[in-house]
Scaffold this motif. Structure first.
Motif, PDB file in Angstrom:
ATOM      1  N   UNK A   1       0.827  -1.211   0.000  1.00 49.78           N
ATOM      2  CA  UNK A   1       0.000   0.000   0.000  1.00 49.78           C
ATOM      3  C   UNK A   1       0.858   1.257   0.000  1.00 49.78           C
ATOM      4  N   UNK A   2       1.873   1.286   0.856  1.00 51.82           N
ATOM      5  CA  UNK A   2       2.733   2.476   0.920  1.00 51.82           C
ATOM      6  C   UNK A   2       3.540   2.614  -0.360  1.00 51.82           C
ATOM      7  N   UNK A   3       3.928   1.487  -0.962  1.00 49.16           N
ATOM      8  CA  UNK A   3       4.603   1.553  -2.255  1.00 49.16           C
ATOM      9  C   UNK A   3       3.725   2.201  -3.305  1.00 49.16           C
ATOM     10  N   UNK A   4       2.444   1.855  -3.306  1.00 44.09           N
ATOM     11  CA  UNK A   4       1.502   2.436  -4.255  1.00 44.09           C
ATOM     12  C   UNK A   4       1.308   3.927  -3.976  1.00 44.09           C
TER      13      UNK A   4
ATOM     14  N   UNK B   1       9.611  -3.226  -1.122  1.00 48.81           N
ATOM     15  CA  UNK B   1      10.297  -4.271  -0.348  1.00 48.81           C
ATOM     16  C   UNK B   1      10.795  -5.398  -1.247  1.00 48.81           C
ATOM     17  N   UNK B   2      10.677  -5.240  -2.560  1.00 44.62           N
ATOM     18  CA  UNK B   2      11.135  -6.263  -3.484  1.00 44.62           C
ATOM     19  C   UNK B   2      12.522  -6.017  -4.026  1.00 44.62           C
ATOM     20  N   UNK B   3      13.386  -5.377  -3.234  1.00 51.69           N
ATOM     21  CA  UNK B   3      14.738  -5.026  -3.696  1.00 51.69           C
ATOM     22  C   UNK B   3      15.804  -5.896  -3.037  1.00 51.69           C
ATOM     23  N   UNK B   4      15.411  -7.068  -2.535  1.00 55.96           N
ATOM     24  CA  UNK B   4      16.373  -7.908  -1.827  1.00 55.96           C
ATOM     25  C   UNK B   4      17.586  -8.278  -2.642  1.00 55.96           C
ATOM     26  N   UNK B   5      17.381  -8.539  -3.936  1.00 55.79           N
ATOM     27  CA  UNK B   5      18.536  -8.892  -4.768  1.00 55.79           C
ATOM     28  C   UNK B   5      19.454  -7.702  -4.982  1.00 55.79           C
ATOM     29  N   UNK B   6      18.882  -6.503  -5.080  1.00 62.71           N
ATOM     30  CA  UNK B   6      19.715  -5.300  -5.216  1.00 62.71           C
ATOM     31  C   UNK B   6      20.541  -5.076  -3.954  1.00 62.71           C
ATOM     32  N   UNK B   7      19.911  -5.254  -2.792  1.00 60.78           N
ATOM     33  CA  UNK B   7      20.625  -5.095  -1.526  1.00 60.78           C
ATOM     34  C   UNK B   7      21.810  -6.050  -1.473  1.00 60.78           C
ATOM     35  N   UNK B   8      21.609  -7.293  -1.911  1.00 59.96           N
ATOM     36  CA  UNK B   8      22.704  -8.264  -1.946  1.00 59.96           C
ATOM     37  C   UNK B   8      23.802  -7.844  -2.922  1.00 59.96           C
ATOM     38  N   UNK B   9      23.396  -7.453  -4.115  1.00 56.70           N
ATOM     39  CA  UNK B   9      24.383  -7.131  -5.149  1.00 56.70           C
ATOM     40  C   UNK B   9      25.238  -5.923  -4.791  1.00 56.70           C
TER      41      UNK B   9
ATOM     42  N   UNK C   1      15.102  -1.155 -12.891  1.00 60.74           N
ATOM     43  CA  UNK C   1      14.098  -0.650 -11.970  1.00 60.74           C
ATOM     44  C   UNK C   1      13.194  -1.792 -11.515  1.00 60.74           C
ATOM     45  N   UNK C   2      12.611  -1.630 -10.354  1.00 63.16           N
ATOM     46  CA  UNK C   2      11.782  -2.673  -9.786  1.00 63.16           C
ATOM     47  C   UNK C   2      10.303  -2.342  -9.945  1.00 63.16           C
ATOM     48  N   UNK C   3       9.533  -3.330 -10.394  1.00 64.60           N
ATOM     49  CA  UNK C   3       8.095  -3.166 -10.459  1.00 64.60           C
ATOM     50  C   UNK C   3       7.545  -3.031  -9.043  1.00 64.60           C
ATOM     51  N   UNK C   4       6.423  -2.327  -8.869  1.00 69.97           N
ATOM     52  CA  UNK C   4       5.804  -2.262  -7.541  1.00 69.97           C
ATOM     53  C   UNK C   4       5.511  -3.662  -7.013  1.00 69.97           C
ATOM     54  N   UNK C   5       5.695  -3.850  -5.717  1.00 75.93           N
ATOM     55  CA  UNK C   5       5.475  -5.160  -5.115  1.00 75.93           C
ATOM     56  C   UNK C   5       4.035  -5.623  -5.313  1.00 75.93           C
ATOM     57  N   UNK C   6       3.103  -4.681  -5.313  1.00 75.76           N
ATOM     58  CA  UNK C   6       1.709  -5.042  -5.507  1.00 75.76           C
ATOM     59  C   UNK C   6       1.427  -5.703  -6.840  1.00 75.76           C
ATOM     60  N   UNK C   7       2.306  -5.505  -7.814  1.00 79.69           N
ATOM     61  CA  UNK C   7       2.145  -6.132  -9.121  1.00 79.69           C
ATOM     62  C   UNK C   7       2.876  -7.468  -9.210  1.00 79.69           C
ATOM     63  N   UNK C   8       3.692  -7.768  -8.213  1.00 78.82           N
ATOM     64  CA  UNK C   8       4.508  -8.983  -8.250  1.00 78.82           C
ATOM     65  C   UNK C   8       4.159  -9.989  -7.156  1.00 78.82           C
TER      66      UNK C   8
ATOM     67  N   UNK D   1       4.037 -13.567  -8.241  1.00 81.47           N
ATOM     68  CA  UNK D   1       3.654 -13.586  -9.653  1.00 81.47           C
ATOM     69  C   UNK D   1       4.867 -13.550 -10.568  1.00 81.47           C
ATOM     70  N   UNK D   2       6.024 -13.299  -9.975  1.00 83.07           N
ATOM     71  CA  UNK D   2       7.286 -13.246 -10.715  1.00 83.07           C
ATOM     72  C   UNK D   2       8.403 -13.506  -9.718  1.00 83.07           C
ATOM     73  N   UNK D   3       9.604 -13.866 -10.182  1.00 81.30           N
ATOM     74  CA  UNK D   3      10.720 -14.031  -9.246  1.00 81.30           C
ATOM     75  C   UNK D   3      10.895 -12.764  -8.417  1.00 81.30           C
ATOM     76  N   UNK D   4      11.023 -12.924  -7.121  1.00 79.48           N
ATOM     77  CA  UNK D   4      10.990 -11.770  -6.228  1.00 79.48           C
ATOM     78  C   UNK D   4      11.802 -12.069  -4.975  1.00 79.48           C
TER      79      UNK D   4
END
Length: 327
Positions: A94-97, A105-113, A134-141, A154-157
């Motif tokens: 909701x806050x992302x939207x 909150x779907x940036x875990x791979x970026x944080x690792x990299x 860029x990362x799609x909104x979490x609500x879409x994934x 809905x996608x690798x996340x």
């Protein structure tokens, strides 16, 4: 293994009780005023259980956490998750939207990299630049079913709740205090805090807002709070150096890279610490101008500290509006 301590100190008809221990890679603390005959041991155990429960559900540093299990699950498969985790994921979406994807909150791979996550090395991995999109909104994934306590990717996340889980943990500490019938308390995890009631004789809880300096700890301002939560997001505690430049641990989901917009810290007051925590991160990403505009539209109490040369420029909204100055 977490270590916990309890302290009691007399204050007239009431006694001040303090509790602290380890959680989420840092420490939690709690203090309250209650009757002198209170047995603190059950309360201490409940506080400990509350924060460790949040950590076990929402940590991406624990191989057996519920969040890690969701991260590792296949796409298009419903995964049972605890109700609290479902609630936090839904609020994060909701806050992302609301913020135009500034909070994601779907940036875990970026944080690792970039070297900051559990799979990171402490230095950026520049071998796969194509993944830094860029990362799609979490609500879409991510589909979240709160009623049934389940979620489906809905996608690798790769989810990372570092920008909201501590705030929720603080709220859980507060709920323990409320269930125990305590009317005057201050609880916190790291720099995220929440207060209820006042001290004896009606004094508010007093907190320092830290000056965002890399190599020292000093107060920028002092604030009195009651019946509110406060959280600060900043670039000065968790960072690394790469090619002579400081790299922030906060990722900008709109660029796929660490944040670099001159904002040193944002402090937010809100009814819950979960909201304060997430909005502080979102406002950091939105930056000085757009962040201030959003905070004013949303009616948020927010303090922005922006680096200008060797100094700081403060811009505030809501109750912090009077703090606007060059410091």
């Amino acid at each position: 293994m977490s270590k916990m301590s309890i302290e009691k100190k007399g204050q007239g008809d009431l006694r001040r009780y303090t509790f602290n221990g380890e959680t989420m890679g840092t420490r939690y603390n709690a203090q309250c005023y209650a009757e002198r005959d209170l047995d603190p041991s059950p309360l201490a155990a409940e506080l400990e259980m509350a924060v460790q429960g949040v950590d076990q559900e929402m940590s991406n540093w624990k191989a057996n956490s519920d969040l890690t299990r969701l991260n590792n699950a296949p796409v298009d498969v419903w995964v049972p998750i605890p109700g609290n985790l479902a609630t936090v994921l839904a609020r994060a979406a909701e806050i992302g939207c609301e913020t135009g994807n500034a909070f994601n909150v779907g940036v875990g791979d970026l944080v690792d990299q970039w070297g900051f996550g559990p799979q990171g090395t402490g230095q950026p991995d520049m071998s796969d630049l194509s993944s830094r999109r860029t990362r799609m909104p979490v609500g879409e994934m991510l589909e979240i079913d709160i009623a049934r306590s389940r979620a489906r990717k809905r996608a690798p996340l790769a989810l990372d709740l570092c920008g909201i889980a501590k705030g929720f943990g603080v709220d859980e500490l507060g709920r323990v205090m409320d269930r125990s019938g305590i009317r005057s308390w201050l609880v916190g995890i790291d720099g995220e805090m929440r207060a209820k009631g006042t001290k004896p004789l009606g004094a508010s809880w007093t907190l320092a807002i830290e000056r965002p300096e890399y190599d020292c700890r000093d107060a920028f301002a002092v604030i009195e709070i009651t019946d509110v939560a406060i959280a600060t997001s900043g670039d000065y505690r968790h960072w690394s150096e790469y090619q002579g430049m400081r790299i922030s641990h906060t990722m900008d989901p709109r660029t796929g890279a660490p944040l670099s917009n001159g904002v040193a810290s944002v402090t937010v007051l809100a009814a819950t610490c979960m909201n304060a925590d997430a909005y502080a991160t979102a406002l950091m990403v939105l930056g000085d101008e757009r962040g201030v505009q959003f905070a004013r539209r949303k009616g948020l109490d927010a303090l922005f500290l922006v680096r200008e040369g060797k100094g700081l420029r403060a811009t505030g909204t809501g109750c912090f509006a009077r703090e606007s100055q060059v410091a």
